[in-house]
Structure formats: structure tokens, C-alpha cells
Design a protein around this motif. Structure first.
Motif, PDB file in Angstrom:
ATOM      1  N   GLN A 169      62.655  90.243 122.602  1.00  0.00           N
ATOM      2  CA  GLN A 169      63.227  89.978 121.215  1.00  0.00           C
ATOM      3  C   GLN A 169      63.145  91.288 120.468  1.00  0.00           C
ATOM      4  O   GLN A 169      63.674  91.318 119.391  1.00  0.00           O
ATOM      5  CB  GLN A 169      62.315  89.033 120.230  1.00  0.00           C
ATOM      6  N   GLY A 170      63.041  92.259 121.266  1.00  0.00           N
ATOM      7  CA  GLY A 170      63.766  93.678 120.518  1.00  0.00           C
ATOM      8  C   GLY A 170      62.591  94.418 120.173  1.00  0.00           C
ATOM      9  O   GLY A 170      62.784  95.788 119.620  1.00  0.00           O
ATOM     10  N   ALA A 171      61.171  94.422 120.550  1.00  0.00           N
ATOM     11  CA  ALA A 171      60.154  95.259 120.190  1.00  0.00           C
ATOM     12  C   ALA A 171      60.406  96.485 121.191  1.00  0.00           C
ATOM     13  O   ALA A 171      60.574  96.408 122.307  1.00  0.00           O
ATOM     14  CB  ALA A 171      58.784  94.503 120.561  1.00  0.00           C
ATOM     15  N   GLY A 172      60.140  97.732 120.623  1.00  0.00           N
ATOM     16  CA  GLY A 172      60.434  98.901 121.124  1.00  0.00           C
ATOM     17  C   GLY A 172      59.298 100.021 121.317  1.00  0.00           C
ATOM     18  O   GLY A 172      59.033 100.746 121.888  1.00  0.00           O
ATOM     19  N   GLN A 173      57.979  99.527 120.731  1.00  0.00           N
ATOM     20  CA  GLN A 173      56.716 100.357 120.851  1.00  0.00           C
ATOM     21  C   GLN A 173      55.794  99.394 120.969  1.00  0.00           C
ATOM     22  O   GLN A 173      55.556  98.193 120.487  1.00  0.00           O
ATOM     23  CB  GLN A 173      56.482 101.024 119.478  1.00  0.00           C
ATOM     24  N   TYR A 174      54.718  99.786 121.765  1.00  0.00           N
ATOM     25  CA  TYR A 174      53.376  99.075 122.179  1.00  0.00           C
ATOM     26  C   TYR A 174      52.217  99.803 121.831  1.00  0.00           C
ATOM     27  O   TYR A 174      52.119 101.011 122.433  1.00  0.00           O
ATOM     28  CB  TYR A 174      53.494  98.858 123.475  1.00  0.00           C
ATOM     29  N   LEU A 175      51.597  99.637 120.627  1.00  0.00           N
ATOM     30  CA  LEU A 175      50.370 100.093 120.235  1.00  0.00           C
ATOM     31  C   LEU A 175      49.119  99.601 120.859  1.00  0.00           C
ATOM     32  O   LEU A 175      48.736  98.355 120.522  1.00  0.00           O
ATOM     33  CB  LEU A 175      50.203 100.171 118.574  1.00  0.00           C
ATOM     34  N   ILE A 176      48.441 100.070 121.583  1.00  0.00           N
ATOM     35  CA  ILE A 176      47.257  99.559 122.351  1.00  0.00           C
ATOM     36  C   ILE A 176      46.012 100.306 121.391  1.00  0.00           C
ATOM     37  O   ILE A 176      45.612 101.479 121.860  1.00  0.00           O
ATOM     38  CB  ILE A 176      47.073  99.778 123.772  1.00  0.00           C
ATOM     39  N   ILE A 186      54.709 103.795 124.426  1.00  0.00           N
ATOM     40  CA  ILE A 186      53.536 103.130 124.723  1.00  0.00           C
ATOM     41  C   ILE A 186      52.618 104.046 124.117  1.00  0.00           C
ATOM     42  O   ILE A 186      52.398 105.129 124.457  1.00  0.00           O
ATOM     43  CB  ILE A 186      52.962 102.678 125.891  1.00  0.00           C
ATOM     44  N   TYR A 187      51.660 103.675 122.942  1.00  0.00           N
ATOM     45  CA  TYR A 187      50.704 104.469 122.357  1.00  0.00           C
ATOM     46  C   TYR A 187      49.357 103.892 122.483  1.00  0.00           C
ATOM     47  O   TYR A 187      48.925 102.827 121.922  1.00  0.00           O
ATOM     48  CB  TYR A 187      51.024 104.712 121.014  1.00  0.00           C
ATOM     49  N   GLU A 188      48.393 104.970 123.280  1.00  0.00           N
ATOM     50  CA  GLU A 188      47.009 104.160 123.391  1.00  0.00           C
ATOM     51  C   GLU A 188      46.170 105.238 122.435  1.00  0.00           C
ATOM     52  O   GLU A 188      46.055 106.228 122.353  1.00  0.00           O
ATOM     53  CB  GLU A 188      46.253 104.435 124.821  1.00  0.00           C
ATOM     54  N   VAL A 189      45.371 104.297 121.682  1.00  0.00           N
ATOM     55  CA  VAL A 189      44.451 105.024 120.510  1.00  0.00           C
ATOM     56  C   VAL A 189      43.119 104.632 121.107  1.00  0.00           C
ATOM     57  O   VAL A 189      42.858 103.562 121.113  1.00  0.00           O
ATOM     58  CB  VAL A 189      44.763 104.513 119.103  1.00  0.00           C
ATOM     59  N   ASP A 190      42.161 105.648 121.159  1.00  0.00           N
ATOM     60  CA  ASP A 190      40.860 105.144 121.462  1.00  0.00           C
ATOM     61  C   ASP A 190      39.913 106.355 120.969  1.00  0.00           C
ATOM     62  O   ASP A 190      40.499 107.419 120.858  1.00  0.00           O
ATOM     63  CB  ASP A 190      40.650 105.022 122.764  1.00  0.00           C
ATOM     64  N   HIS A 191      38.709 106.079 121.039  1.00  0.00           N
ATOM     65  CA  HIS A 191      37.705 107.175 120.489  1.00  0.00           C
ATOM     66  C   HIS A 191      37.753 108.153 121.541  1.00  0.00           C
ATOM     67  O   HIS A 191      37.979 108.128 122.750  1.00  0.00           O
ATOM     68  CB  HIS A 191      36.279 106.629 120.709  1.00  0.00           C
ATOM     69  N   PRO A 192      37.733 109.723 120.891  1.00  0.00           N
ATOM     70  CA  PRO A 192      37.975 110.628 121.914  1.00  0.00           C
ATOM     71  C   PRO A 192      37.156 110.581 123.209  1.00  0.00           C
ATOM     72  O   PRO A 192      37.600 110.991 124.327  1.00  0.00           O
ATOM     73  CB  PRO A 192      37.634 111.783 120.738  1.00  0.00           C
ATOM     74  N   VAL A 204      54.354 107.223 127.990  1.00  0.00           N
ATOM     75  CA  VAL A 204      52.987 106.653 127.416  1.00  0.00           C
ATOM     76  C   VAL A 204      52.428 107.982 126.866  1.00  0.00           C
ATOM     77  O   VAL A 204      52.586 109.144 127.274  1.00  0.00           O
ATOM     78  CB  VAL A 204      52.034 106.488 128.790  1.00  0.00           C
ATOM     79  N   HIS A 205      52.010 107.892 125.655  1.00  0.00           N
ATOM     80  CA  HIS A 205      51.093 108.807 124.998  1.00  0.00           C
ATOM     81  C   HIS A 205      49.672 108.471 124.411  1.00  0.00           C
ATOM     82  O   HIS A 205      49.517 107.245 124.042  1.00  0.00           O
ATOM     83  CB  HIS A 205      52.082 108.864 123.492  1.00  0.00           C
ATOM     84  N   TYR A 206      48.832 109.333 124.597  1.00  0.00           N
ATOM     85  CA  TYR A 206      47.519 109.145 124.261  1.00  0.00           C
ATOM     86  C   TYR A 206      46.911 109.724 122.922  1.00  0.00           C
ATOM     87  O   TYR A 206      47.482 111.006 122.579  1.00  0.00           O
ATOM     88  CB  TYR A 206      46.535 109.823 125.486  1.00  0.00           C
ATOM     89  N   ILE A 207      46.466 109.190 122.052  1.00  0.00           N
ATOM     90  CA  ILE A 207      45.750 109.428 120.783  1.00  0.00           C
ATOM     91  C   ILE A 207      44.447 109.409 120.627  1.00  0.00           C
ATOM     92  O   ILE A 207      44.018 108.325 120.345  1.00  0.00           O
ATOM     93  CB  ILE A 207      46.911 108.631 119.685  1.00  0.00           C
ATOM     94  N   PRO A 208      43.806 110.657 120.960  1.00  0.00           N
ATOM     95  CA  PRO A 208      42.341 110.447 120.594  1.00  0.00           C
ATOM     96  C   PRO A 208      41.804 110.242 119.170  1.00  0.00           C
ATOM     97  O   PRO A 208      42.086 111.482 118.462  1.00  0.00           O
ATOM     98  CB  PRO A 208      41.669 111.649 121.315  1.00  0.00           C
ATOM     99  N   PRO A 248      54.616 111.820 119.903  1.00  0.00           N
ATOM    100  CA  PRO A 248      56.055 112.043 120.156  1.00  0.00           C
ATOM    101  C   PRO A 248      56.699 110.883 120.230  1.00  0.00           C
ATOM    102  O   PRO A 248      56.166 109.792 120.684  1.00  0.00           O
ATOM    103  CB  PRO A 248      55.897 112.545 121.570  1.00  0.00           C
ATOM    104  N   GLY A 249      57.961 110.774 119.555  1.00  0.00           N
ATOM    105  CA  GLY A 249      58.951 109.602 119.708  1.00  0.00           C
ATOM    106  C   GLY A 249      58.437 108.469 118.766  1.00  0.00           C
ATOM    107  O   GLY A 249      59.143 107.346 118.739  1.00  0.00           O
ATOM    108  N   PHE A 250      57.302 108.427 118.158  1.00  0.00           N
ATOM    109  CA  PHE A 250      57.036 107.243 117.303  1.00  0.00           C
ATOM    110  C   PHE A 250      57.839 107.061 116.029  1.00  0.00           C
ATOM    111  O   PHE A 250      58.176 108.144 115.435  1.00  0.00           O
ATOM    112  CB  PHE A 250      55.467 107.816 116.645  1.00  0.00           C
ATOM    113  N   ASN A 251      58.297 106.149 115.871  1.00  0.00           N
ATOM    114  CA  ASN A 251      59.111 105.636 114.732  1.00  0.00           C
ATOM    115  C   ASN A 251      58.562 104.358 114.147  1.00  0.00           C
ATOM    116  O   ASN A 251      58.628 103.100 114.496  1.00  0.00           O
ATOM    117  CB  ASN A 251      60.779 105.535 115.290  1.00  0.00           C
ATOM    118  N   ARG A 252      58.177 104.631 112.967  1.00  0.00           N
ATOM    119  CA  ARG A 252      57.729 103.664 111.940  1.00  0.00           C
ATOM    120  C   ARG A 252      58.871 102.544 111.752  1.00  0.00           C
ATOM    121  O   ARG A 252      58.543 101.498 111.026  1.00  0.00           O
ATOM    122  CB  ARG A 252      57.424 104.070 110.616  1.00  0.00           C
ATOM    123  N   GLU A 253      60.119 102.890 111.998  1.00  0.00           N
ATOM    124  CA  GLU A 253      61.159 101.737 111.737  1.00  0.00           C
ATOM    125  C   GLU A 253      61.406 100.928 112.900  1.00  0.00           C
ATOM    126  O   GLU A 253      62.114  99.998 112.707  1.00  0.00           O
ATOM    127  CB  GLU A 253      62.488 102.481 111.345  1.00  0.00           C
TER     128      GLU A 253
END
Length: 304
Positions: free
Chosen positions: A96-103, A124-130, A151-155, A171-176
Motif C-alpha cells: 500500500q506504499g510504505a517506504g520505511q521500516y523502523l524496528i 530499514i532502520y534498526e534502533v536498539d540499546h548500544p 539497512v541502517h543501525y541506530i544505537p 542516511p535516507g530517513f525521510n519523515r514525509e
């Protein structure tokens, strides 16, 4: 949590064991086993089989049979069911058009490494404790020669406000861009005010049509009326140093989501989870029954 998450490691073990021991798994995490060293895999298995008396006081059988019983009864229902629910909903969102996956609180989730063809258009953005994030990246580097370029990792610690700035700077994150957000296993361990703020911040950041999926313990979880498995899960979480802190009644959750600008799109109770995700498996594996975890519901909400 200065060390890697123990609950995340046990969840990875449960997904790996289930995938290895069933021809038609509830959820086939084909890379979970590769996430764990042989020493970890066998150590966790030995520990769990030795704890069969705690999980299943009336059990009698071999050590291998004890491990299978503990995995099927206590360890795997929630990691399997919620993963199946999430990836089913993610597929629909992408179509249905989703373009970003935040885990968020990604743990040892392997989706980014085994992503199907339909997911390759995602960022894809993975966020977790460092500590957990660093440990996972070490494992992935040993497992895959080349990291997928989407794929992008965000500690980051989700309890600290700065994590949102780190996400927006990725990188590449777009809030729109319409996004799909996974918050599996989070609602249990955050105070209610912190969980609400997390949802509110994300809803304010992302556009209408973005989806939020999570599991949550119901209002009976910390009471004597909770199921036996739920009571034991509370004990185990506390012993691992990651105590459970919150539970929610449906009406309470609905009001919390509405205050954040979110509407419930799908909601599954344990009986509904059994029908949708476990019935076919149980019909084909009559000797190894799995049932949805006591007092745990799944929710898919959408920003208005």
C-alpha cells in the motif's frame, strides 16, 4: 542494560529451535540459528531443559523431550506469533506504499538480513540499546559478507529523547515517507508514561497512514488471575534483570492510542492468535502443540 539483552537472546534461540525442528513452522526464521554461536545455542538449550520442572512441574521424559516441551510451551509462542503477525502486516503496508521500516528494540530480529524481494524497496532502520546493537552487528558481520545497503543501525536508548534526533540524521530517513513501525516486546518493559511518549513522538514525526505494530500484556498480567505462563514470565523477566513494568486494559490502550493520533486497525486476543497463526501448525504437529501466550494481545494501529 549495559550488557546485551538476555531476553532477546532467548527469543532468538526459540525462533531458531522452532525453525530447525519443524518442517512447517509457524514462523520460519531461517537465520536465527546463525545469529547464535554453537556454545550459546547449546548452553541456552541445556539451561532451559534443566528448568523443565519450573515450567512444567508434571513433565517426565528425556532431556531432549524436556527442551522441546519448554520451547513449545513457554519460549516460542510469543516470538513466533508476533513475528508472523508483524511481517504479514508489513507486507500489506508495503503493497500500500510504505517506504520505511523502523524496528525499535530490534534485538536479534533477522528480517533485515533475510528480507524478501518485496522488501528491497524499503529503507530499514534498526534502533536498539548500544550494547545489544553492537553485539548484533558483530554477529551479522560474521554471518554475511556484505550488509544490505538499505539497512541502517541506530544505537540508542529509547528511554532517552536523543534517539529521535539520531533517527532523523540517519542516511535516507525521510519523515514525509509513510512508515511501518515495529515495537515488539517494548510495552512490557517501559513505564506507561514512557511508552505513551514513545508512540506520541513517533506519531508526530511520521505522516498519516503510517502503521504501528506491537504486542502488550493485558490488565490481568500482574494479578493472581493471570495464566500460569504469564506469571512465570514475570518472574523470569525480573531474574534476567529486565523486569516487566506495565500492562494494559483494552479500553485504556485505545484511549492512549487515540491521544497519540492513532486508531486501532487490527487487534488479536490469544484465542484469535491461536486461530490465525497456530491452528494449521497444530493440526499438522499433533504431538507438539503450541498455543498463544496467556494475557498477551497483538495490536496494529494506524496514524489518522
Amino acid at each position: 542494560m549495559k550488557n546485551k539483552s538476555l531476553t532477546a537472546l532467548v527469543s532468538a534461540f526459540a525462533r531458531a529451535y522452532h525453525a530447525e525442528h519443524n518442517r512447517q513452522p509457524v514462523f520460519d526464521d531461517s537465520l536465527a540459528r546463525a545469529m547464535l554461536s554453537d556454545e550459546e545455542y547449546f548452553s541456552i538449550g541445556q539451561h532451559m531443559s534443566q528448568g523443565a520442572g519450573f515450567f512444567l512441574p508434571d513433565f517426565s521424559g528425556t532431556q531432549d523431550e524436556a527442551l522441546r516441551a519448554v520451547v513449545d510451551y513457554q519460549l516460542s509462542p510469543t516470538p513466533l506469533g508476533r513475528a508472523a503477525f508483524t511481517e504479514q502486516a508489513l507486507y500489506v503496508a508495503v503493497m500500500q506504499g510504505a517506504g520505511q521500516y523502523l524496528i525499535l528494540a530490534a534485538g536479534y530480529d533477522s528480517f533485515a538480513c533475510r528480507q524478501p524481494r518485496w522488501a528491497r524497496q524499503l529503507q530499514i532502520y534498526e534502533v536498539d540499546h548500544p550494547a545489544t546493537a553492537a553485539d548484533k552487528q558483530r554477529r551479522i558481520a560474521a554471518m554475511l559478507p556484505v550488509k544490505p545497503d538499505n539497512v541502517h543501525y541506530i544505537p540508542a536508548d529509547l528511554a532517552e529523547p536523543a534517539w529521535l534526533q539520531l533517527l532523523q540524521a540517519a542516511p535516507g530517513f525521510n519523515r514525509e515517507v509513510i512508515s511501518f513501525i515495529s515495537l515488539l516486546g517494548i510495552s512490557y518493559y517501559l513505564p506507561k508514561a514512557v511508552f505513551r511518549q514513545l508512540l506520541s513522538d513517533l506519531a508526530a514525526l511520521l505522516p498519516a497512514g503510517s502503521s504501528f505494530v506491537f504486542d502488550y500484556p493485558d490488565e490481568h498480567t500482574f494479578t493472581p488471575s493471570a495464566g500460569e505462563r504469564a506469571q512465570k514470565q514475570v518472574v523470569l523477566a525480573a531474574q534476567s534483570g529486565e523486569p516487566m513494568q506495565a500492562s494494559y486494559a483494552y479500553d485504556e490502550l485505545e484511549q492512549l492510542l487515540e491521544a497519540c493520533g492513532l486508531l486501532i486497525y487490527r487487534h488479536l486476543t490469544p484465542s484469535e492468535i491461536n486461530s490465525e497463526f497456530f491452528k494449521a501448525y497444530n493440526d499438522s504437529h499433533p504431538g507438539h502443540h503450541i498455543s498463544a501466550f496467556d494475557n498477551v494481545n497483538y495490536c496494529l494501529a494506524v496514524k489518522r
